[in-house]
Write a protein that holds these residues in place. Structure first.
Motif, PDB file in Angstrom:
ATOM      1  N   MET A 111       0.846  -1.176   0.000  1.00 44.46           N
ATOM      2  CA  MET A 111       0.000   0.000   0.000  1.00 44.46           C
ATOM      3  C   MET A 111       0.892   1.240   0.000  1.00 44.46           C
ATOM      4  O   MET A 111       1.861   1.316   0.732  1.00 44.46           O
ATOM      5  CB  MET A 111      -0.897  -0.010   1.234  1.00 44.46           C
ATOM      6  N   ASN A 112       0.484   2.216  -0.779  1.00 45.43           N
ATOM      7  CA  ASN A 112       1.148   3.512  -0.766  1.00 45.43           C
ATOM      8  C   ASN A 112       0.463   4.350   0.317  1.00 45.43           C
ATOM      9  O   ASN A 112      -0.679   4.776   0.133  1.00 45.43           O
ATOM     10  CB  ASN A 112       1.016   4.167  -2.142  1.00 45.43           C
ATOM     11  N   PRO A 113       1.112   4.608   1.464  1.00 51.39           N
ATOM     12  CA  PRO A 113       0.448   5.264   2.583  1.00 51.39           C
ATOM     13  C   PRO A 113      -0.099   6.660   2.274  1.00 51.39           C
ATOM     14  O   PRO A 113      -1.064   7.089   2.882  1.00 51.39           O
ATOM     15  CB  PRO A 113       1.517   5.363   3.663  1.00 51.39           C
ATOM     16  N   ASN A 114       0.510   7.367   1.337  1.00 48.07           N
ATOM     17  CA  ASN A 114       0.004   8.711   1.077  1.00 48.07           C
ATOM     18  C   ASN A 114      -1.029   8.740  -0.045  1.00 48.07           C
ATOM     19  O   ASN A 114      -1.508   9.818  -0.398  1.00 48.07           O
ATOM     20  CB  ASN A 114       1.140   9.701   0.801  1.00 48.07           C
ATOM     21  N   ASN A 115      -1.407   7.582  -0.563  1.00 48.33           N
ATOM     22  CA  ASN A 115      -2.449   7.533  -1.582  1.00 48.33           C
ATOM     23  C   ASN A 115      -3.125   6.162  -1.600  1.00 48.33           C
ATOM     24  O   ASN A 115      -3.117   5.461  -2.604  1.00 48.33           O
ATOM     25  CB  ASN A 115      -1.862   7.857  -2.959  1.00 48.33           C
ATOM     26  N   GLU A 124      -7.676  -0.639   0.051  1.00 52.03           N
ATOM     27  CA  GLU A 124      -6.522  -0.694   0.950  1.00 52.03           C
ATOM     28  C   GLU A 124      -6.840  -0.044   2.295  1.00 52.03           C
ATOM     29  O   GLU A 124      -6.470  -0.576   3.348  1.00 52.03           O
ATOM     30  CB  GLU A 124      -5.319   0.013   0.310  1.00 52.03           C
ATOM     31  N   LEU A 125      -7.533   1.072   2.255  1.00 51.60           N
ATOM     32  CA  LEU A 125      -7.889   1.747   3.502  1.00 51.60           C
ATOM     33  C   LEU A 125      -8.841   0.887   4.326  1.00 51.60           C
ATOM     34  O   LEU A 125      -8.669   0.743   5.536  1.00 51.60           O
ATOM     35  CB  LEU A 125      -8.525   3.103   3.201  1.00 51.60           C
ATOM     36  N   THR A 126      -9.804   0.293   3.672  1.00 50.00           N
ATOM     37  CA  THR A 126     -10.759  -0.573   4.368  1.00 50.00           C
ATOM     38  C   THR A 126     -10.063  -1.805   4.926  1.00 50.00           C
ATOM     39  O   THR A 126     -10.320  -2.201   6.073  1.00 50.00           O
ATOM     40  CB  THR A 126     -11.908  -0.970   3.423  1.00 50.00           C
ATOM     41  N   GLU A 127      -9.174  -2.391   4.135  1.00 51.93           N
ATOM     42  CA  GLU A 127      -8.421  -3.553   4.614  1.00 51.93           C
ATOM     43  C   GLU A 127      -7.616  -3.194   5.860  1.00 51.93           C
ATOM     44  O   GLU A 127      -7.611  -3.934   6.846  1.00 51.93           O
ATOM     45  CB  GLU A 127      -7.485  -4.064   3.514  1.00 51.93           C
ATOM     46  N   TRP A 128      -6.950  -2.045   5.842  1.00 52.50           N
ATOM     47  CA  TRP A 128      -6.173  -1.609   7.013  1.00 52.50           C
ATOM     48  C   TRP A 128      -7.092  -1.380   8.212  1.00 52.50           C
ATOM     49  O   TRP A 128      -6.775  -1.778   9.333  1.00 52.50           O
ATOM     50  CB  TRP A 128      -5.387  -0.333   6.690  1.00 52.50           C
ATOM     51  N   TYR A 149     -13.774   8.164   5.437  1.00 54.22           N
ATOM     52  CA  TYR A 149     -13.450   8.293   6.864  1.00 54.22           C
ATOM     53  C   TYR A 149     -14.736   8.327   7.696  1.00 54.22           C
ATOM     54  O   TYR A 149     -14.806   7.703   8.760  1.00 54.22           O
ATOM     55  CB  TYR A 149     -12.609   9.526   7.135  1.00 54.22           C
ATOM     56  N   ILE A 150     -15.732   9.045   7.216  1.00 48.06           N
ATOM     57  CA  ILE A 150     -17.018   9.110   7.916  1.00 48.06           C
ATOM     58  C   ILE A 150     -17.650   7.724   7.958  1.00 48.06           C
ATOM     59  O   ILE A 150     -18.136   7.286   9.005  1.00 48.06           O
ATOM     60  CB  ILE A 150     -17.950  10.140   7.251  1.00 48.06           C
ATOM     61  N   ARG A 151     -17.629   7.030   6.842  1.00 49.32           N
ATOM     62  CA  ARG A 151     -18.219   5.683   6.791  1.00 49.32           C
ATOM     63  C   ARG A 151     -17.539   4.745   7.788  1.00 49.32           C
ATOM     64  O   ARG A 151     -18.194   4.002   8.520  1.00 49.32           O
ATOM     65  CB  ARG A 151     -18.142   5.126   5.375  1.00 49.32           C
ATOM     66  N   LEU A 152     -16.210   4.789   7.841  1.00 52.66           N
ATOM     67  CA  LEU A 152     -15.486   3.916   8.773  1.00 52.66           C
ATOM     68  C   LEU A 152     -15.667   4.359  10.224  1.00 52.66           C
ATOM     69  O   LEU A 152     -15.726   3.527  11.126  1.00 52.66           O
ATOM     70  CB  LEU A 152     -14.010   3.858   8.386  1.00 52.66           C
ATOM     71  N   ALA A 153     -15.795   5.660  10.461  1.00 49.92           N
ATOM     72  CA  ALA A 153     -16.040   6.163  11.818  1.00 49.92           C
ATOM     73  C   ALA A 153     -17.420   5.753  12.319  1.00 49.92           C
ATOM     74  O   ALA A 153     -17.639   5.638  13.517  1.00 49.92           O
ATOM     75  CB  ALA A 153     -15.903   7.684  11.847  1.00 49.92           C
ATOM     76  N   GLU A 154     -18.325   5.528  11.407  1.00 47.97           N
ATOM     77  CA  GLU A 154     -19.684   5.124  11.776  1.00 47.97           C
ATOM     78  C   GLU A 154     -19.863   3.615  11.911  1.00 47.97           C
ATOM     79  O   GLU A 154     -20.866   3.170  12.447  1.00 47.97           O
ATOM     80  CB  GLU A 154     -20.670   5.615  10.711  1.00 47.97           C
ATOM     81  N   ASP A 155     -18.924   2.863  11.428  1.00 49.93           N
ATOM     82  CA  ASP A 155     -19.048   1.403  11.394  1.00 49.93           C
ATOM     83  C   ASP A 155     -18.630   0.807  12.745  1.00 49.93           C
ATOM     84  O   ASP A 155     -17.449   0.708  13.056  1.00 49.93           O
ATOM     85  CB  ASP A 155     -18.178   0.842  10.271  1.00 49.93           C
ATOM     86  N   TYR A 156     -19.615   0.392  13.524  1.00 51.58           N
ATOM     87  CA  TYR A 156     -19.346  -0.145  14.854  1.00 51.58           C
ATOM     88  C   TYR A 156     -18.577  -1.461  14.818  1.00 51.58           C
ATOM     89  O   TYR A 156     -18.049  -1.889  15.831  1.00 51.58           O
ATOM     90  CB  TYR A 156     -20.655  -0.318  15.638  1.00 51.58           C
ATOM     91  N   THR A 157     -18.488  -2.103  13.655  1.00 48.78           N
ATOM     92  CA  THR A 157     -17.718  -3.339  13.543  1.00 48.78           C
ATOM     93  C   THR A 157     -16.260  -3.081  13.185  1.00 48.78           C
ATOM     94  O   THR A 157     -15.463  -4.013  13.176  1.00 48.78           O
ATOM     95  CB  THR A 157     -18.331  -4.292  12.496  1.00 48.78           C
TER      96      THR A 157
END
Length: 122
Positions: A1-5, A10-14, A39-47
């Motif tokens: 994964m390229n951390p700055n892009n 990849e973000l979801t996997e991390w 980011y909002i979607r992942l912040a809302e995901d209680y799992t």
């Protein structure tokens, strides 16, 4: 994964892994990347195991915009309110409410107080 892009996958996997930050500036790279809808979607995901990271990142985005003169803070705040329009989690609703208070002038941005939770959110 390229951390700055990172890609969305990849973000979801991390976010659902036990992996540490891929770079010491990971949060800053994500702010620059600007995919606030993810980011909002992942912040809302209680799992999501890294849910708190994404809640913190949302606060960091706003704080960063007030520190950097090259950021159009008003436009960014408007974008964030729009992207978080249908949020359901309490923590993200509180964040959105605080942004609305900043936009209306009912809250003055003070870095040290930005992270504290208001008594209610709409």
């Amino acid at each position: 994964m390229n951390p700055n892009n990172p890609t969305e996958d990849e973000l979801t996997e991390w976010a659902f892994s036990e992996k540490e930050w891929p770079d010491q500036n990971w949060d800053l790279f994500l702010v620059w990347h600007g995919r606030f809808d993810w980011y909002i979607r992942l912040a809302e995901d209680y799992t999501c195991p890294k849910r708190q990271f994404f809640i913190d990142l949302l606060y960091y985005v706003v704080g960063y915009s007030f520190k950097k003169t090259e950021v159009d803070t008003d436009a960014l705040l408007l974008r964030l309110v729009k992207e978080a329009q249908n949020v359901k989690s309490k923590e993200v609703r509180i964040w959105r409410h605080k942004i609305k208070l900043l936009k209306s002038g009912d809250l003055v941005f003070i870095q040290e107080e930005w992270w504290s939770e208001p008594s209610s959110a709409t």
